[in-house]
Scaffold this active site. Sequence first.
Site, PDB file in Angstrom:
ATOM      1  CG  HIS A  94     -22.032 -58.884  -1.523  1.00  0.00           C
ATOM      2  ND1 HIS A  94     -21.823 -59.261  -0.199  1.00  0.00           N
ATOM      3  CD2 HIS A  94     -22.109 -60.034  -2.224  1.00  0.00           C
ATOM      4  CE1 HIS A  94     -21.793 -60.578  -0.126  1.00  0.00           C
ATOM      5  NE2 HIS A  94     -21.966 -61.077  -1.328  1.00  0.00           N
ATOM      6  N   GLY A  95     -20.003 -54.723  -2.873  1.00  0.00           N
ATOM      7  CA  GLY A  95     -19.971 -53.402  -3.484  1.00  0.00           C
ATOM      8  C   GLY A  95     -20.801 -52.312  -2.832  1.00  0.00           C
TER       9      GLY A  95
END
Length: 129
Positions: A94-95
Amino acid sequence: MHFLLSKIKRRSLLKLLWIVPFVPIYKYLTPKVKKDNYISVPLSSLPYKGAYLIKDKHTGIIKDDNGIKVFSISCTHLGCVLNVENDKFICPCHGSIFDLSGNVLKGPALKPLKQLEYKIEKENIIVYI
């Protein structure tokens, strides 16, 4: 005499019945000792100013001018195993981005990385996972 003996048995039984419900709770309050609850890494294999990752144990070891820090490399957002790129921990799912001190630089994660306990023994670092 028979009356006294039956009274003692009854009291002992009542005490036992009072204690029994707490026995299952006790096993959850005591630490469990497992054979694989730690990992050992030679100090010579740690890169200076970089990260040494043990992905199958979700562990990252950082060695720099300030000493050694050990983190769980499970993202605090949803638990994905982090990678290291450009001196940052990066979540591939999800970064989220964390610095090498475990602090959140970019979300969606809100909590810093969990620090793990360790000790130095002879020429190894022992990390408790």
